[in-house]
Design a protein around this motif. Structure first.
Motif, PDB file in Angstrom:
ATOM      1  N   PRO A 253      -5.486  65.249 -36.035  1.00 32.73           N
ATOM      2  CA  PRO A 253      -5.242  65.792 -34.698  1.00 32.73           C
ATOM      3  C   PRO A 253      -4.072  66.770 -34.725  1.00 32.73           C
ATOM      4  O   PRO A 253      -3.068  66.531 -35.391  1.00 32.73           O
ATOM      5  N   MET A 254      -4.226  67.896 -34.035  1.00 26.76           N
ATOM      6  CA  MET A 254      -3.178  68.915 -34.008  1.00 26.76           C
ATOM      7  C   MET A 254      -2.434  68.803 -32.682  1.00 26.76           C
ATOM      8  O   MET A 254      -2.642  69.573 -31.750  1.00 26.76           O
ATOM      9  N   GLN A 255      -1.575  67.796 -32.590  1.00 27.77           N
ATOM     10  CA  GLN A 255      -0.816  67.521 -31.375  1.00 27.77           C
ATOM     11  C   GLN A 255       0.660  67.431 -31.758  1.00 27.77           C
ATOM     12  O   GLN A 255       1.065  66.548 -32.506  1.00 27.77           O
ATOM     13  N   PHE A 256       1.444  68.382 -31.228  1.00 24.78           N
ATOM     14  CA  PHE A 256       2.841  68.474 -31.650  1.00 24.78           C
ATOM     15  C   PHE A 256       3.759  68.644 -30.449  1.00 24.78           C
ATOM     16  O   PHE A 256       3.380  69.202 -29.420  1.00 24.78           O
ATOM     17  N   VAL A 257       5.003  68.170 -30.623  1.00 24.30           N
ATOM     18  CA  VAL A 257       6.075  68.425 -29.666  1.00 24.30           C
ATOM     19  C   VAL A 257       7.211  69.124 -30.410  1.00 24.30           C
ATOM     20  O   VAL A 257       7.632  68.671 -31.479  1.00 24.30           O
ATOM     21  N   GLU A 258       7.660  70.226 -29.859  1.00 23.41           N
ATOM     22  CA  GLU A 258       8.823  70.942 -30.384  1.00 23.41           C
ATOM     23  C   GLU A 258       9.976  70.666 -29.431  1.00 23.41           C
ATOM     24  O   GLU A 258       9.941  71.055 -28.272  1.00 23.41           O
ATOM     25  N   LEU A 259      10.990  69.948 -29.905  1.00 22.45           N
ATOM     26  CA  LEU A 259      12.105  69.510 -29.069  1.00 22.45           C
ATOM     27  C   LEU A 259      13.354  70.303 -29.425  1.00 22.45           C
ATOM     28  O   LEU A 259      13.769  70.333 -30.585  1.00 22.45           O
ATOM     29  N   ARG A 260      13.928  70.966 -28.428  1.00 24.46           N
ATOM     30  CA  ARG A 260      15.126  71.784 -28.645  1.00 24.46           C
ATOM     31  C   ARG A 260      16.268  71.242 -27.791  1.00 24.46           C
ATOM     32  O   ARG A 260      16.104  71.012 -26.592  1.00 24.46           O
ATOM     33  N   LEU A 261      17.434  71.056 -28.405  1.00 26.29           N
ATOM     34  CA  LEU A 261      18.585  70.501 -27.689  1.00 26.29           C
ATOM     35  C   LEU A 261      19.733  71.499 -27.683  1.00 26.29           C
ATOM     36  O   LEU A 261      20.064  72.087 -28.711  1.00 26.29           O
TER      37      LEU A 261
END
Length: 223
Positions: free
Chosen positions: A29-37
């Motif tokens: 599955p191509m499910q991603f989260v890009e988290l920027r702080l």
């Protein structure tokens, strides 16, 4: 969206996405989260509660990790682990991590209309805001600047840049960099700071520009 924790810390975060609209396979599955702080500060009048001055957001770190919808309700709850591990490495309160995770989960489920096989790439921007309360006349605010975050001394950063890496120890070989949450690989891109913790060189050098302490144990790089 915003969260407030006491009088000294608040968070603003936004969630956006780019979906392909195609079905992922069960195996990949191509499910991603890009988290920027990021980090910023607000100078606030104690009497009027008006924001007198605010600094631009300084990037602290970012990470891209899988956020598989099928795993949201099944142990070991990997999506929650990734969010918690990344944010808590910057001393973000666990309560805030949990709320941000729940918002990401809800957004992903709404986005896919509960179709857990739909591909997506979600981008989450989180700004940790330090609230500085002052008894100050608004007309004098231009004469006052909030205290800057103190990075490590230039001499300490330069010494770390020149330092040759002594190699990963056995217990570190499967470890991750706590700044970006990515695996530690290759001697050229890794550094060990005086307290003994290991990070990607580019990650720790960026961190030390705004902080004089280890992201994990908070030991100062140089007194």
């Amino acid at each position: 969206m915003s969260l407030t924790f006491g009088d000294s810390l608040s968070f603003q975060f936004s969630i956006r996405t780019n979906t392909t609209g195609t079905l992922a396979s069960h195996e990949h599955p191509m499910q991603f989260v890009e988290l920027r702080l990021g980090h910023s500060s607000h100078l606030i009048s104690r009497s009027s509660r008006q924001i007198l001055q605010q600094s631009p957001s300084t990037p602290l770190g970012e990470s891209l990790f899988p956020f598989i919808l099928r795993d949201l309700e099944h142990p070991p709850f990997l999506p929650n682990y990734h969010v918690l591990h990344f944010l808590s490495s910057f001393s973000i309160p666990v309560a805030a991590c949990d709320i941000i995770y729940q918002e990401i989960s809800s957004f992903a489920l709404r986005l896919t209309a509960d179709n857990v096989d739909l591909n997506f790439h979600i981008v989450v921007d989180v700004d940790a805001i330090e609230m500085i309360w002052v008894d100050l006349d608004p007309f004098l605010v231009e004469e006052y600047s909030p205290p800057a975050m103190n990075g490590a001394p230039a001499s300490a950063i330069e010494r770390l840049q020149r330092q040759k890496f002594d190699g990963l120890r056995e217990e570190e070989e499967e470890g991750d960099c706590s700044v970006c949450c990515e695996a530690l690989r290759g001697e050229e891109e890794v550094s060990r700071i005086p307290c003994g913790h290991v990070y990607h060189k580019c990650c720790i050098l960026k961190w030390l520009q705004i902080s004089n302490s280890c992201p994990l144990c908070r030991t100062k790089l140089e007194q």
